[in-house]
Scaffold this active site. Structure first.
Site, short mmCIF file in Angstrom:
data_model
loop_
_atom_site.label_atom_id
_atom_site.label_comp_id
_atom_site.label_asym_id
_atom_site.label_seq_id
_atom_site.Cartn_x
_atom_site.Cartn_y
_atom_site.Cartn_z
N ARG A 1 -17.12 -66.24 -34.45
CA ARG A 1 -17.20 -65.40 -35.65
C ARG A 1 -18.55 -65.54 -36.35
O ARG A 1 -19.19 -64.55 -36.67
CB ARG A 1 -16.08 -65.78 -36.64
N GLU B 1 -13.81 -71.03 -33.16
CA GLU B 1 -13.72 -69.97 -34.18
C GLU B 1 -15.05 -69.79 -34.90
O GLU B 1 -15.47 -68.68 -35.20
CB GLU B 1 -12.61 -70.30 -35.19
N ASP C 1 -6.85 -66.73 -22.66
CA ASP C 1 -7.45 -65.39 -22.60
C ASP C 1 -8.95 -65.31 -22.35
O ASP C 1 -9.42 -64.84 -21.30
CB ASP C 1 -7.09 -64.60 -23.88
N THR D 1 -16.33 -62.34 -27.76
CA THR D 1 -14.89 -62.15 -27.89
C THR D 1 -14.48 -61.82 -29.32
O THR D 1 -13.32 -61.53 -29.59
CB THR D 1 -14.11 -63.38 -27.34
N GLU E 1 -7.15 -56.26 -29.86
CA GLU E 1 -7.29 -56.21 -28.39
C GLU E 1 -7.00 -54.85 -27.75
O GLU E 1 -7.71 -54.42 -26.84
CB GLU E 1 -6.43 -57.31 -27.73
C1 DMJ Z 1 -10.28 -62.98 -32.45
O1 DMJ Z 1 -10.70 -64.03 -33.21
C2 DMJ Z 1 -10.89 -62.98 -31.09
O2 DMJ Z 1 -10.75 -61.73 -30.52
C3 DMJ Z 1 -10.30 -64.01 -30.21
O3 DMJ Z 1 -10.80 -63.94 -28.92
C4 DMJ Z 1 -8.81 -63.83 -30.14
N1 DMJ Z 1 -8.22 -63.77 -31.42
C5 DMJ Z 1 -8.80 -62.95 -32.44
C6 DMJ Z 1 -8.31 -61.54 -32.50
O4 DMJ Z 1 -7.02 -61.31 -32.18
#
Ligand code: DMJ
Length: 662
Positions: free
Chosen positions: A300, A296, A428, A652, A563
């Site tokens: 981020r 995370e 994912d 992501t 998403e």
């Molecule tokens: C985000 O932190 C990122 O997209 C991660 O890959 C999946 N979860 C959240 C958004 O839903």
């Protein structure tokens, strides 16, 4: 007769007649006949000839002088470039970003070799004009660069040298048995100049950055509303609790601020960006006695800082990224090199999650883009080496049809036997980063592409099914080897990834699947009374008399996730089909209607089925600003060069990182 002929004929013709058509006279005879001709001339004729010769000689001198003045300019241009980037490494990095700059300059110089005097003069005059225009353009660009230019051609002013620092010194940071040893003196040395002489480039609202149409304006207003609540009630904290008008902290790293930096830049919200930058400079403390999740924090914070660095060319962000990278590094000191999930940013103690022994597979395989980019920018390979080792290890493990179980143990390095196989939670972004790592390095690491292709084939074979009623395609899961028709909203990133893969040469079936899945993801919104998707949906594959989608009571919440709109953005950008925009607009309106909180902020909701009482959950996730609103803004953009998909790969968490040129 002859003199008249000589005077009126072009000089070049005269020379060619003399040389090629008449055999030359012996020199002495020719001199005598010239003298005879001269003697026969009147005084007036001789004076005219002398005057003509004089004028000719002066013109010759003038042209020669002009050439001498013009020639050094190109050399100056080249040497200026080298003065700006005196360090060899920097020149190399810049050349990668300006692949055609030197080529063009060289071509101009080379072209000049082939010109005769007159052409050269015209050419140089044109060059002068071009140079002047370029200068004016550069001046303008400093004030208002296009976003595409701003990010593709950052002029690194000195920060590269100070960031790179001393590699040996760097190794001392975060090394040794999972303990973080930060040598403050050494760090200060590396940091001293960074951010001191920063020239933040200002994006141009009329020029591709900032809202260009009513839909983009609406999204920017939504961002401002979210920001207003965050600023008023949660400034400096991780997230806003919009209902209780309070703050919440997860890691205490100002997640919402950092996740939002590039969104603000792209939207042209420069005041907000500047304010956020000041917070990063003065208040972002990374030496903090807090346990953070590696994944995370990487996607981020590290991703957000790196992307902000690329957009703004502000070395402060790179310096913070480097410090954060160093503080996360102890995670990799595990027996198997599969990283531990958590680390204390102050002590450097890394450990598995509190709730179980294993790391999550998607987490350990979705930090690669960011760590590799950190190495690319700092010149220090240790970050890249660490994450490449993880990938190498995962690649060496046996898989079924390219699909991976969702847990892996950091001590043994083995997948947890019998763990679920899913493209949703915990699986994912493994698939997403296989493709994106291949793209990041300019499609050079074919093994990653092959693994991605194998995984998509594995999904087609084992996980893709259609509903009985309307033939909606979806991706299910394998739970202890058995198929479950369950799909998380998280899976809806996949249509976008498939579309990028096809754009980069992968099979047409990928795009077909992308379109089918995007339709299903949109249906997960459209089928609900609020027009918002639940967190999880079950698909009916057996009974044609039943609805396609079923939502269990425990799964009716919506966390403002990105998403689906992410995939709609990619599909619109890559196919031009306006349907994707229309769907995105409907989703945006549903967010506005059911999640907007009066006074500021948006909240996740408890039930997408209940229009009367969607039940605010009092939480505005940082990814709503970092991802959801950013992808909506990009979806409504008419400019395909705005963060061109051929130049950027989004991590992501929707933070754009540049694609390297091989
Ligand atoms: C985000 O932190 C990122 O997209 C991660 O890959 C999946 N979860 C959240 C958004 O839903």
């Amino acid at each position: 007769m002859y003199p008249v002929y000589y005077e009126s004929a072009p000089r070049r013709d005269f020379i060619s007649v003399m040389v090629s058509k008449e055999p030359p006279e012996p020199p002495s005879k020719r001199r005598q006949s010239c003298r005879r001709v001269w003697n026969r001339l009147s005084r007036l004729q001789r004076t005219i000839i002398c005057a003509i010769l004089l004028v000719g000689a002066m013109s010759g001198l003038y042209i020669a002088n002009g050439l001498m003045n013009e020639l050094p300019d190109d050399k100056d241009t080249l040497s200026q470039r080298h003065n700006v980037f005196p360090n060899d490494n920097v020149v190399h990095v810049m050349d990668q970003r300006h692949p055609d700059k030197d080529t063009k300059a060289n071509q101009r110089l080379h072209d000049n070799d082939d010109k005769d005097g007159e052409d050269q003069k015209l050419h140089f005059e044109q060059q002068e004009r071009e140079k002047k225009e370029n200068l004016e353009r550069e001046e303008k660009a400093k004030m208002k660069p296009k976003i595409a230019d701003a990010v593709v051609q950052p002029e690194v002013k000195g920060q590269k040298e100070s960031i790179v620092g001393n590699q040996e010194e760097d190794e001392g940071i975060g090394a040794a048995g999972g303990e973080l040893e930060v040598n403050e003196e050494k760090k200060t040395k590396g940091q001293s100049q960074v951010g001191a002489d920063v020239q933040v480039q200002v994006p141009n609202m009329e020029d591709g950055v900032g809202p260009q149409n009513a839909q983009q304006k609406a999204v920017v207003e939504a961002f401002k509303h979210a920001w207003k609540g965050y600023k008023q009630y949660a400034w400096g904290h991780d997230e806003l609790k919009p209902i209780s008008k309070a703050a919440s902290d997860w890691f205490g790293l100002g997640l919402t601020i950092i996740d939002s930096l590039d969104t603000m830049w792209i939207m042209g919200l420069m005041e907000e960006f500047e304010e956020a930058r000041r917070w990063v400079e003065k208040d972002l403390v990374l030496k903090k006695n807090v346990d953070v999740n590696l994944f995370e924090t990487t996607i981020r914070v590290l991703g957000g800082l790196l992307s902000a660095f690329h957009l703004s060319n502000d070395g402060l962000f790179l310096e913070k990224a480097r410090e954060l990278g160093d503080r996360l590094m102890p995670c990799f000191n595990s027996p198997s090199k599969i990283p531990y999930s958590d680390v204390n940013l102050d002590t450097g103690k890394a450990h598995p999650p509190r709730w179980g022994p294993d790391s999550t597979t998607s987490e350990v395989t979705s930090i690669q883009l960011e760590f590799r980019e950190l190495s690319h920018q700092t010149g220090n390979d240790k970050y890249k080496n660490a994450v490449d080792e993880v990938m190498g290890h995962i690649q060496s493990l046996p898989k079924e049809n390219g699909l991976i179980p969702i847990f892996v143990n950091a001590r043994s390095g083995q997948f947890r036997a019998g763990a679920t196989i899913t493209v949703g939670a915990r699986g994912d972004s493994y698939y997403e980063y296989l493709l994106k790592q291949w793209l990041q390095t300019g499609k050079t690491e074919d093994k990653l592409r092959d693994e991605y292709v194998a995984a998509i084939e594995g999904m087609q074979k084992n996980l893709v099914k259609s509903t009985a009623a309307n033939g909606l395609k979806f991706i299910g899961e394998l739970v202890r080897g058995s198929f479950s028709p369950k799909m998380d909203h998280l899976v809806c990133f996949l249509p976008g990834t498939l579309a990028i893969g096809h754009h980069n040469g992968l099979d047409a079936s990928h795009l077909e699947l992308a379109k089918e899945l995007a339709k299903t993801c949109y249906q997960m919104y459209a089928d609900m009374p609020t027009g918002l998707s639940p967190e999880i949906a079950y698909f009916n594959i057996n009974n044609p008399g039943k609805p396609d989608i079923e939502v269990k009571n425990a799964d009716t919440h919506n966390l403002l996730r990105p998403e689906t709109v992410e995939s709609l953005f990619y599909l619109y950008r890559l196919t031009g089909d306006k349907q994707y925009r229309d769907w995105g607009w409907k989703i945006f309106q549903a967010f506005e209607k059911y999640t907007k909180v009066q006074g500021g902020g948006y909240s996740s909701i408890g039930s997408v089925k209940d229009t009367k009482n969607p039940r605010f959950r009092d939480k505005m996730e940082s990814f709503f600003l970092g991802e959801t609103l950013k992808y909506l803004f990009l979806l409504f953009s008419d400019d395909p060069t705005l963060l061109s998909l051929d130049k950027y790969v989004f991590n992501t968490e929707a933070h754009p990182l540049p694609i390297w040129r091989p």
